[in-house]
Design a protein around this motif. Sequence first.
Motif, PDB file in Angstrom:
ATOM      1  N   ASP A 123       9.408  53.083 -24.208  1.00  0.00           N
ATOM      2  CA  ASP A 123      10.394  52.108 -24.679  1.00  0.00           C
ATOM      3  C   ASP A 123      11.788  52.659 -24.405  1.00  0.00           C
ATOM      4  OD1 ASP A 123      12.080  50.365 -26.096  1.00  0.00           O
ATOM      5  OD2 ASP A 123      10.588  50.060 -27.673  1.00  0.00           O
ATOM      6  N   LEU A 124      12.571  51.934 -23.614  1.00  0.00           N
ATOM      7  CA  LEU A 124      13.917  52.398 -23.273  1.00  0.00           C
ATOM      8  C   LEU A 124      14.837  52.489 -24.495  1.00  0.00           C
ATOM      9  CD1 LEU A 124      15.038  50.801 -19.894  1.00  0.00           C
ATOM     10  CD2 LEU A 124      14.481  53.178 -20.408  1.00  0.00           C
ATOM     11  N   PHE A 125      14.571  51.704 -25.519  1.00  0.00           N
ATOM     12  CA  PHE A 125      15.424  51.719 -26.708  1.00  0.00           C
ATOM     13  C   PHE A 125      15.499  53.110 -27.326  1.00  0.00           C
ATOM     14  CE2 PHE A 125      15.686  51.452 -31.372  1.00  0.00           C
ATOM     15  CZ  PHE A 125      16.971  50.952 -31.485  1.00  0.00           C
ATOM     16  N   SER A 126      14.344  53.722 -27.559  1.00  0.00           N
ATOM     17  CA  SER A 126      14.297  54.993 -28.293  1.00  0.00           C
ATOM     18  C   SER A 126      13.738  56.152 -27.473  1.00  0.00           C
ATOM     19  CB  SER A 126      13.433  54.837 -29.535  1.00  0.00           C
ATOM     20  OG  SER A 126      12.100  54.539 -29.151  1.00  0.00           O
ATOM     21  N   ARG A 127      13.258  55.853 -26.280  1.00  0.00           N
ATOM     22  CA  ARG A 127      12.581  56.840 -25.421  1.00  0.00           C
ATOM     23  C   ARG A 127      11.194  57.208 -25.958  1.00  0.00           C
ATOM     24  NH1 ARG A 127      16.953  55.392 -23.278  1.00  0.00           N
ATOM     25  NH2 ARG A 127      18.124  56.757 -21.907  1.00  0.00           N
ATOM     26  N   ARG A 128      10.669  56.406 -26.889  1.00  0.00           N
ATOM     27  CA  ARG A 128       9.352  56.693 -27.456  1.00  0.00           C
ATOM     28  C   ARG A 128       8.255  56.251 -26.497  1.00  0.00           C
ATOM     29  NH1 ARG A 128       5.643  54.323 -31.326  1.00  0.00           N
ATOM     30  NH2 ARG A 128       6.963  52.488 -31.498  1.00  0.00           N
ATOM     31  N   ILE A 129       7.222  57.073 -26.382  1.00  0.00           N
ATOM     32  CA  ILE A 129       6.032  56.696 -25.629  1.00  0.00           C
ATOM     33  C   ILE A 129       5.239  55.766 -26.545  1.00  0.00           C
ATOM     34  CG2 ILE A 129       3.934  57.474 -24.472  1.00  0.00           C
ATOM     35  CD1 ILE A 129       6.582  58.340 -23.102  1.00  0.00           C
ATOM     36  N   VAL A 130       5.222  54.476 -26.210  1.00  0.00           N
ATOM     37  CA  VAL A 130       4.574  53.485 -27.062  1.00  0.00           C
ATOM     38  C   VAL A 130       3.103  53.309 -26.714  1.00  0.00           C
ATOM     39  CG1 VAL A 130       6.688  52.258 -27.653  1.00  0.00           C
ATOM     40  CG2 VAL A 130       5.403  51.573 -25.615  1.00  0.00           C
ATOM     41  N   GLY A 131       2.704  53.788 -25.557  1.00  0.00           N
ATOM     42  CA  GLY A 131       1.302  53.723 -25.157  1.00  0.00           C
ATOM     43  C   GLY A 131       1.056  54.632 -23.971  1.00  0.00           C
ATOM     44  N   TRP A 132      -0.148  55.136 -23.898  1.00  0.00           N
ATOM     45  CA  TRP A 132      -0.505  56.001 -22.780  1.00  0.00           C
ATOM     46  C   TRP A 132      -2.013  56.030 -22.640  1.00  0.00           C
ATOM     47  CZ3 TRP A 132      -2.993  60.829 -23.705  1.00  0.00           C
ATOM     48  CH2 TRP A 132      -3.064  61.206 -25.052  1.00  0.00           C
ATOM     49  N   GLN A 133      -2.440  56.416 -21.459  1.00  0.00           N
ATOM     50  CA  GLN A 133      -3.864  56.468 -21.162  1.00  0.00           C
ATOM     51  C   GLN A 133      -4.089  57.492 -20.052  1.00  0.00           C
ATOM     52  OE1 GLN A 133      -7.179  55.721 -22.471  1.00  0.00           O
ATOM     53  NE2 GLN A 133      -5.892  54.000 -23.030  1.00  0.00           N
ATOM     54  N   THR A 134      -5.236  58.110 -20.069  1.00  0.00           N
ATOM     55  CA  THR A 134      -5.599  59.021 -18.986  1.00  0.00           C
ATOM     56  C   THR A 134      -6.887  58.529 -18.339  1.00  0.00           C
ATOM     57  OG1 THR A 134      -6.861  60.474 -20.446  1.00  0.00           O
ATOM     58  CG2 THR A 134      -4.538  61.048 -20.072  1.00  0.00           C
ATOM     59  N   SER A 135      -7.100  58.980 -17.108  1.00  0.00           N
ATOM     60  CA  SER A 135      -8.301  58.591 -16.370  1.00  0.00           C
ATOM     61  C   SER A 135      -8.540  59.582 -15.244  1.00  0.00           C
ATOM     62  CB  SER A 135      -8.119  57.187 -15.778  1.00  0.00           C
ATOM     63  OG  SER A 135      -9.238  56.816 -14.994  1.00  0.00           O
ATOM     64  N   THR A 136      -9.759  59.597 -14.770  1.00  0.00           N
ATOM     65  CA  THR A 136     -10.092  60.399 -13.588  1.00  0.00           C
ATOM     66  C   THR A 136      -9.733  59.646 -12.313  1.00  0.00           C
ATOM     67  OG1 THR A 136     -12.342  59.508 -13.544  1.00  0.00           O
ATOM     68  CG2 THR A 136     -11.993  61.562 -14.764  1.00  0.00           C
ATOM     69  N   ARG A 137      -9.354  58.378 -12.467  1.00  0.00           N
ATOM     70  CA  ARG A 137      -8.999  57.547 -11.307  1.00  0.00           C
ATOM     71  C   ARG A 137      -7.586  56.993 -11.474  1.00  0.00           C
ATOM     72  NH1 ARG A 137     -13.814  53.837  -9.443  1.00  0.00           N
ATOM     73  NH2 ARG A 137     -12.165  53.518  -7.930  1.00  0.00           N
ATOM     74  N   ILE A 138      -6.870  56.955 -10.368  1.00  0.00           N
ATOM     75  CA  ILE A 138      -5.522  56.395 -10.370  1.00  0.00           C
ATOM     76  C   ILE A 138      -5.635  54.964  -9.843  1.00  0.00           C
ATOM     77  CG2 ILE A 138      -4.997  57.454  -8.142  1.00  0.00           C
ATOM     78  CD1 ILE A 138      -2.058  57.671  -9.127  1.00  0.00           C
ATOM     79  N   ASP A 139      -6.042  54.063 -10.735  1.00  0.00           N
ATOM     80  CA  ASP A 139      -6.318  52.694 -10.329  1.00  0.00           C
ATOM     81  C   ASP A 139      -5.689  51.689 -11.284  1.00  0.00           C
ATOM     82  OD1 ASP A 139      -7.939  52.902 -12.560  1.00  0.00           O
ATOM     83  OD2 ASP A 139      -9.820  52.723 -11.459  1.00  0.00           O
ATOM     84  N   ARG A 140      -5.885  50.419 -11.008  1.00  0.00           N
ATOM     85  CA  ARG A 140      -5.279  49.363 -11.831  1.00  0.00           C
ATOM     86  C   ARG A 140      -5.803  49.392 -13.267  1.00  0.00           C
ATOM     87  NH1 ARG A 140      -9.069  46.851  -8.601  1.00  0.00           N
ATOM     88  NH2 ARG A 140     -10.523  45.496  -9.710  1.00  0.00           N
ATOM     89  N   GLN A 141      -7.042  49.860 -13.462  1.00  0.00           N
ATOM     90  CA  GLN A 141      -7.600  49.912 -14.816  1.00  0.00           C
ATOM     91  C   GLN A 141      -6.817  50.878 -15.695  1.00  0.00           C
ATOM     92  OE1 GLN A 141     -10.192  47.773 -15.753  1.00  0.00           O
ATOM     93  NE2 GLN A 141      -9.397  48.385 -17.748  1.00  0.00           N
ATOM     94  N   LEU A 142      -6.376  51.988 -15.131  1.00  0.00           N
ATOM     95  CA  LEU A 142      -5.571  52.963 -15.868  1.00  0.00           C
ATOM     96  C   LEU A 142      -4.300  52.304 -16.403  1.00  0.00           C
ATOM     97  CD1 LEU A 142      -4.689  55.836 -16.756  1.00  0.00           C
ATOM     98  CD2 LEU A 142      -3.854  56.168 -14.410  1.00  0.00           C
ATOM     99  N   VAL A 143      -3.609  51.571 -15.551  1.00  0.00           N
ATOM    100  CA  VAL A 143      -2.369  50.901 -15.919  1.00  0.00           C
ATOM    101  C   VAL A 143      -2.635  49.797 -16.946  1.00  0.00           C
ATOM    102  CG1 VAL A 143      -0.523  49.435 -15.004  1.00  0.00           C
ATOM    103  CG2 VAL A 143      -1.212  51.493 -13.773  1.00  0.00           C
ATOM    104  N   CYS A 144      -3.661  49.018 -16.715  1.00  0.00           N
ATOM    105  CA  CYS A 144      -4.010  47.932 -17.646  1.00  0.00           C
ATOM    106  C   CYS A 144      -4.383  48.479 -19.020  1.00  0.00           C
ATOM    107  CB  CYS A 144      -5.151  47.092 -17.073  1.00  0.00           C
ATOM    108  SG  CYS A 144      -4.670  46.092 -15.645  1.00  0.00           S
ATOM    109  N   ASP A 145      -5.134  49.562 -19.051  1.00  0.00           N
ATOM    110  CA  ASP A 145      -5.529  50.162 -20.332  1.00  0.00           C
ATOM    111  C   ASP A 145      -4.315  50.702 -21.095  1.00  0.00           C
ATOM    112  OD1 ASP A 145      -8.178  49.547 -19.792  1.00  0.00           O
ATOM    113  OD2 ASP A 145      -8.744  51.607 -19.272  1.00  0.00           O
ATOM    114  N   ALA A 146      -3.400  51.377 -20.395  1.00  0.00           N
ATOM    115  CA  ALA A 146      -2.192  51.903 -21.045  1.00  0.00           C
ATOM    116  C   ALA A 146      -1.338  50.757 -21.579  1.00  0.00           C
ATOM    117  CB  ALA A 146      -1.391  52.764 -20.073  1.00  0.00           C
ATOM    118  N   PHE A 147      -1.223  49.683 -20.809  1.00  0.00           N
ATOM    119  CA  PHE A 147      -0.436  48.531 -21.214  1.00  0.00           C
ATOM    120  C   PHE A 147      -1.062  47.840 -22.432  1.00  0.00           C
ATOM    121  CE2 PHE A 147       0.798  43.976 -20.484  1.00  0.00           C
ATOM    122  CZ  PHE A 147       2.132  44.124 -20.824  1.00  0.00           C
ATOM    123  N   ASN A 148      -2.370  47.639 -22.400  1.00  0.00           N
ATOM    124  CA  ASN A 148      -3.064  47.014 -23.541  1.00  0.00           C
ATOM    125  C   ASN A 148      -2.912  47.843 -24.802  1.00  0.00           C
ATOM    126  OD1 ASN A 148      -4.032  44.629 -22.447  1.00  0.00           O
ATOM    127  ND2 ASN A 148      -5.821  45.622 -21.586  1.00  0.00           N
TER     128      ASN A 148
END
Length: 175
Positions: free
Chosen positions: A29-54
Amino acid sequence: MFKPNKVWTTDITYIRTKEGWLYLCVMLDLFSRRIVGWQTSTRIDRQLVCDAFNYALARQGYPKNLMVHSDQGSQYCSRDFRAQLLTNNCIQSMSRRGNCWDNAVTESFFHTLKGHVVNDSVFSTRKEANSVLFDYIEIYYNRIRRHSANGWLSPEAFEQNYLKSLEGSNLHNSV
């Protein structure tokens, strides 16, 4: 004036382990610089991004009219991620091709993360790396680490001050 959950930046980095790469996607979040969500994976794919966003959306109460800024990586251009943005009434913003400075805040977070906990080390397992990432992001970075952009407050303290100021102005307006 900036407010929480109006603009998030996102990117992916990699962490070396003896079991192979572990990819980390964050929503910041640019407002506070807080990490509002994160996810890790063994693959660098769209699922990683979708999971972090969700995860970030659920954690933040599904904010509306949110702008999500990323680079032009294939994960962020994927139909799945774009559909999630559309479904949640979010606006997509992307860096110009080859310009990392458009996403400098997230790049700065990764630089700090790697300087503080990753360095040149190789974690024995992905589980070990995940544990270290959790401690760094959720305990140290969001709650303790001070930022010059926040008047030298941690992301969580900065947000709490903002919320207190809203409560104060609401009390003042109701009198």
